[in-house]
Design a protein around this motif. Structure first.
Motif, short mmCIF file in Angstrom:
data_model
loop_
_atom_site.label_atom_id
_atom_site.label_comp_id
_atom_site.label_asym_id
_atom_site.label_seq_id
_atom_site.Cartn_x
_atom_site.Cartn_y
_atom_site.Cartn_z
N LEU A 244 0.82 -1.22 0.00
CA LEU A 244 0.00 0.00 0.00
C LEU A 244 0.85 1.26 0.00
CD1 LEU A 244 -2.82 -1.09 2.49
CD2 LEU A 244 -2.82 -1.19 -0.02
N HIS A 245 2.12 1.14 0.37
CA HIS A 245 3.04 2.27 0.32
C HIS A 245 4.06 2.11 -0.81
CE1 HIS A 245 4.85 5.87 1.97
NE2 HIS A 245 6.02 5.29 2.10
N ASP A 246 3.95 1.05 -1.59
CA ASP A 246 4.84 0.78 -2.72
C ASP A 246 6.29 0.58 -2.29
OD1 ASP A 246 3.07 0.62 -4.84
OD2 ASP A 246 3.02 2.79 -5.14
N ILE A 247 6.52 0.00 -1.13
CA ILE A 247 7.90 -0.30 -0.69
C ILE A 247 8.40 -1.49 -1.49
CG2 ILE A 247 9.35 -1.03 1.24
CD1 ILE A 247 7.43 0.43 3.10
N PRO A 248 9.46 -1.35 -2.26
CA PRO A 248 9.89 -2.43 -3.15
C PRO A 248 10.57 -3.57 -2.40
CG PRO A 248 11.43 -0.61 -3.27
CD PRO A 248 10.29 -0.15 -2.38
N GLY A 249 10.66 -4.71 -3.07
CA GLY A 249 11.28 -5.88 -2.46
C GLY A 249 12.79 -5.86 -2.49
N PRO A 313 2.04 -2.95 -8.23
CA PRO A 313 2.96 -3.90 -8.85
C PRO A 313 3.39 -5.01 -7.89
CG PRO A 313 4.08 -1.83 -8.33
CD PRO A 313 2.62 -1.60 -8.10
N LEU A 314 3.05 -4.87 -6.61
CA LEU A 314 3.41 -5.87 -5.61
C LEU A 314 2.26 -6.84 -5.32
CD1 LEU A 314 5.20 -3.38 -3.21
CD2 LEU A 314 6.28 -4.97 -4.78
N HIS A 315 1.21 -6.75 -6.09
CA HIS A 315 0.03 -7.59 -5.86
C HIS A 315 0.36 -9.08 -5.93
CE1 HIS A 315 -3.66 -9.70 -7.34
NE2 HIS A 315 -4.19 -9.04 -6.33
N ALA A 461 4.84 2.26 -11.99
CA ALA A 461 3.40 2.12 -11.90
C ALA A 461 2.78 3.40 -11.35
CB ALA A 461 3.05 0.93 -11.00
N ALA A 462 1.47 3.48 -11.42
CA ALA A 462 0.78 4.66 -10.91
C ALA A 462 0.97 4.78 -9.41
CB ALA A 462 -0.71 4.57 -11.24
N TYR A 463 1.08 6.02 -8.94
CA TYR A 463 1.16 6.27 -7.51
C TYR A 463 -0.16 5.84 -6.87
CZ TYR A 463 2.64 8.60 -3.22
OH TYR A 463 3.05 8.87 -1.93
N PRO A 464 -0.13 5.21 -5.68
CA PRO A 464 -1.37 4.65 -5.14
C PRO A 464 -2.47 5.67 -4.90
CG PRO A 464 0.43 4.55 -3.53
CD PRO A 464 1.04 4.90 -4.84
N ARG A 465 -2.12 6.84 -4.39
CA ARG A 465 -3.15 7.87 -4.16
C ARG A 465 -2.57 9.24 -4.45
NH1 ARG A 465 -6.39 8.80 0.79
NH2 ARG A 465 -4.94 7.70 2.14
N PRO A 466 -2.53 9.64 -5.73
CA PRO A 466 -1.97 10.96 -6.05
C PRO A 466 -2.88 12.08 -5.56
CG PRO A 466 -2.94 9.99 -7.99
CD PRO A 466 -2.99 8.94 -6.92
N TYR A 467 -2.27 13.20 -5.28
CA TYR A 467 -3.04 14.39 -4.91
C TYR A 467 -2.27 15.60 -5.43
CZ TYR A 467 -5.03 18.26 -2.31
OH TYR A 467 -5.61 19.45 -1.97
#
Length: 478
Positions: A244-249, A313-315, A461-467
């Protein structure tokens, strides 16, 4: 305003110590956002160093080589926690600043008057430093604003709000999704951790009254995360929060890169990233930022976490770890979507947006570079910037490039200099000539053949919640 001036000389040859430092920068742990570095004595001829204090109380630092090439680089440094030491800084690291001074660039930068989320201090202090430079040395032929991490946010704020003061800009590993989007994404991760690992803890995720309350909340949640890491169920849930924060592996350059399907190896790296998020930004840094804007500036009302994970992308990793643990991902997502939500204080959102969110309206060219394995400011932040710039009709002025490396701001000196040269080319010719990976790597090899060049083709990938202000539909609901 007070100043102190000195002149330093050094032999033209580059020292072994500089080479050793460069190697250390490339092989060590990720660069901390609060790391401080100032320009060393130059590698050629003499340098005039001017140190002083602005009326705001911020310190500034200028290094001008005797053979100045006419370009001044206005450097904005990264985040420094409230109360930490706060020296002036005019470059990202010693190796890079030495190479730039050797090439004849003038380097300037300030400390900003305040630590913490001090964008309202940082932008005017950086512009005041530029004024002080011009008053002392005369107008530059070209002025380029550049910065790393939180300094990338400051740089982008200067580029949007004061384009008349610069000719172009370079954001490196920047917080270019903007402040509101950053705090929303930070909230998403700890919201999931609390709901799934510590639902009865009673900790507050927002509206923290003091640093002591923030520290206590961080300790409570970090203890829960540490315990969860010992079980397959807990590891799956930590991976969900990381997604949910896009922290990569792969986010630590000191560790081997896990194989594409090494879900356990990737999750182990994400665990370290999650712990860092909990122990610093999610509580302590948030509390300081909330105190500046007078309330909670983030929300998750109306957010569908199942949909967010599906877009991540981590789904695939999360799905695999849940299956391995024999745990229902659907059930946990239902828990998240049914957990009472957090509302924002609209006035606090507007105040944060006024200083720290972006419209995407560029007037001068900007290049943004990012490492692909950044666990602190995930590379998806660049998608949010691209979206805002495209919506504002400024896409021709923006280019983005990616370095295939883990860690936050783990660029080589040569990679940074190649990016600066690309900005210079755009300023001088009116065209983006060398922003592809191959061209940037070639420029990096020219700048310093002793360090690697790792630019590669990449599209985040798209940012999870852009503002951003160009998209009012992203404003809080409820």
């Amino acid at each position: 305003m007070t100043t102190r001036t000195s002149t330093r000389t050094r032999p033209r040859t580059r020292t072994r110590a500089l080479i050793a430092l460069t190697a250390l920068l490339l092989s060590g742990a990720p660069v901390a956002p609060a790391a401080h570095a100032s320009a060393p004595a130059p590698a050629s001829d003499s340098v005039t160093r001017v140190e002083g204090t602005l009326p705001s109380g911020a310190a500034y630092l200028m290094d001008v080589p005797a053979r100045w090439n006419g370009t001044v680089l206005l450097y904005s440094h990264g985040y420094r926690p409230a109360g930490s030491s706060n020296p002036a800084q005019n470059g990202p690291d010693e190796a890079t600043t030495s190479l730039l001074l050797d090439a004849g660039y003038a380097l300037i930068g300030s400390s900003y008057a305040g630590t913490g989320w001090a964008v309202s201090d940082a932008v005017p202090d950086q512009l005041a430093t530029l004024d002080a430079f011009t008053g002392r040395f005369g107008p530059a032929r070209e002025t380029i604003a550049w910065g790393t991490s939180y300094g990338g946010l400051v740089t982008t704020a200067i580029a949007e709000r004061h384009p008349e003061r610069i000719d172009g800009s370079l954001s490196m590993c920047g917080l270019v999704q903007g402040g509101v989007a950053n705090w929303n994404s930070t909230l998403d991760a700890v919201f999931a951790l609390k709901a799934l690992l510590a639902p009865d803890s009673g900790i507050r995720l927002t509206g923290l009254g003091s640093q002591s309350e923030a520290a206590a909340a961080a300790r409570t949640l970090s203890t829960a995360v540490t315990g969860a890491q010992a079980t397959s169920t807990g590891r799956a849930r930590i991976a969900l929060a990381a997604a949910l924060h896009d922290i990569p592996g792969w986010n630590n350059p000191a560790q081997p890169r896990p194989a594409p399907a090494d879900w356990d190896g990737q999750q182990a790296n994400q665990y370290q990233g999650i712990m860092g998020l909990v122990l610093n930004p999610a509580f302590s840094w948030r509390q300081e930022a909330e105190s500046r804007v007078g309330g909670n500036m983030s929300w998750n009302t109306g957010v569908d976490y199942a949909a967010m994970l599906h877009r991540s992308p981590l789904h695939k990793e999360v799905t695999a770890l849940y299956a391995k643990a024999g745990l229902s991902l659907k059930a946990d997502l239902t828990v998240l979507n049914r957990t009472p939500r957090i509302k924002a204080d609209p006035a606090a959102v507007e105040k944060m947006a006024a200083t720290s969110s972006f419209t995407g309206r560029l007037v001068k060219p900007q290049l943004a570079v990012h490492t692909t394995g950044d666990g602190l400011i995930p590379v998806q932040a660049e998608s949010a910037l691209r979206r805002a710039v495209a919506a504002a009709g400024s896409a021709p002025l923006l280019r983005q490039a990616y370095v295939e490396n883990a860690g936050h701001c783990t660029f080589s000196p040569a990679e940074q200099i190649a990016a600066l040269h690309a900005v210079e080319d755009r300023i001088d010719t009116g065209r983006w000539k060398a922003t592809g990976a191959g061209a940037l790597n070639a420029r990096a090899a020219e700048a310093d053949p002793t360090t690697p060049a790792r630019y590669g083709p990449y599209r985040p990938a798209a940012y999870p919640r852009p503002y951003d202000l160009a998209h009012p539909g992203d404003r809080p609901r409820g």
